[in-house]
Scaffold this motif. Sequence first.
Motif, PDB file in Angstrom:
ATOM      1  N   HIS A 154       0.839  -1.188   0.000  1.00  0.00           N
ATOM      2  CA  HIS A 154       0.000   0.000   0.000  1.00  0.00           C
ATOM      3  C   HIS A 154       0.884   1.251   0.000  1.00  0.00           C
ATOM      4  O   HIS A 154       1.980   1.246   0.566  1.00  0.00           O
ATOM      5  N   LEU A 184      -3.808   3.387  -0.438  1.00  0.00           N
ATOM      6  CA  LEU A 184      -4.419   2.461  -1.380  1.00  0.00           C
ATOM      7  C   LEU A 184      -3.423   1.409  -1.847  1.00  0.00           C
ATOM      8  O   LEU A 184      -2.200   1.607  -1.771  1.00  0.00           O
ATOM      9  N   PRO A 185      -3.935   0.284  -2.357  1.00  0.00           N
ATOM     10  CA  PRO A 185      -3.044  -0.743  -2.906  1.00  0.00           C
ATOM     11  C   PRO A 185      -2.211  -0.187  -4.061  1.00  0.00           C
ATOM     12  O   PRO A 185      -2.721   0.498  -4.943  1.00  0.00           O
ATOM     13  N   ARG A 186      -0.943  -0.484  -4.024  1.00  0.00           N
ATOM     14  CA  ARG A 186      -0.021   0.028  -5.039  1.00  0.00           C
ATOM     15  C   ARG A 186      -0.450  -0.350  -6.456  1.00  0.00           C
ATOM     16  O   ARG A 186      -0.347   0.448  -7.389  1.00  0.00           O
ATOM     17  N   CYS A 189      -2.918   2.025  -7.807  1.00  0.00           N
ATOM     18  CA  CYS A 189      -2.495   3.423  -7.861  1.00  0.00           C
ATOM     19  C   CYS A 189      -1.598   3.736  -9.048  1.00  0.00           C
ATOM     20  O   CYS A 189      -1.661   4.827  -9.614  1.00  0.00           O
TER      21      CYS A 189
END
Length: 203
Positions: A154, A184-186, A189
Amino acid sequence: MFGDNAIKLLVELNQSIDNIPPFNVHVFGTVLEEMKLLYDANRDHVEHATRTRDSDSDVTLVDTSFHHSVHFRHTALTRNKRCLLAYLYNRMRRLRQMRWEFGSFLPPEVSSNLILPENQWFKNYSKSLAVYMKSIGENGLNLTMDTLPPKSLHIEVRCLVDYGKYEFEDGQVVVLKKNTHHLLPRAYCEPLIRLGVLEHINF
């Protein structure tokens, strides 16, 4: 001077390292016309050199007085060809890199600078890459994500625009409003960061 326009194309391309400048159709066409003139001049000289015949022996006489001119024009023609190929190759190389950075849709400021064959090449490359990624494993693998090993799953990001609702694959929904912060989850993103919707906050 022979080759000046071909060099002009490469200089113009190198001045825009981070982008793809508009395809210079006029200069590209001028170089092609120059190459045709060089080729036609060489062909005429070669034909003229082998046209003379000795009336007594009926033997074809080869006039070598044009040798240096023919060699010079051939060298100039070859150089022009190499410059044009370098121009086309480096534009395609940048297009390929942008496919990995931006995905299958190019920013308008990039796509507007392409000619039709370049747009078609990008679509074909995107399709081939997508087919290959789907063939990896049972559910496919998106190779454009996590091109570098992540330090965490994240990341904290700041929203740069009013994007609206964004839904994850698991059904979770987040509202992305300008100047809001999110953890947020990488994987989700990175595409939005490339599009300029989010920016990674580094501490």
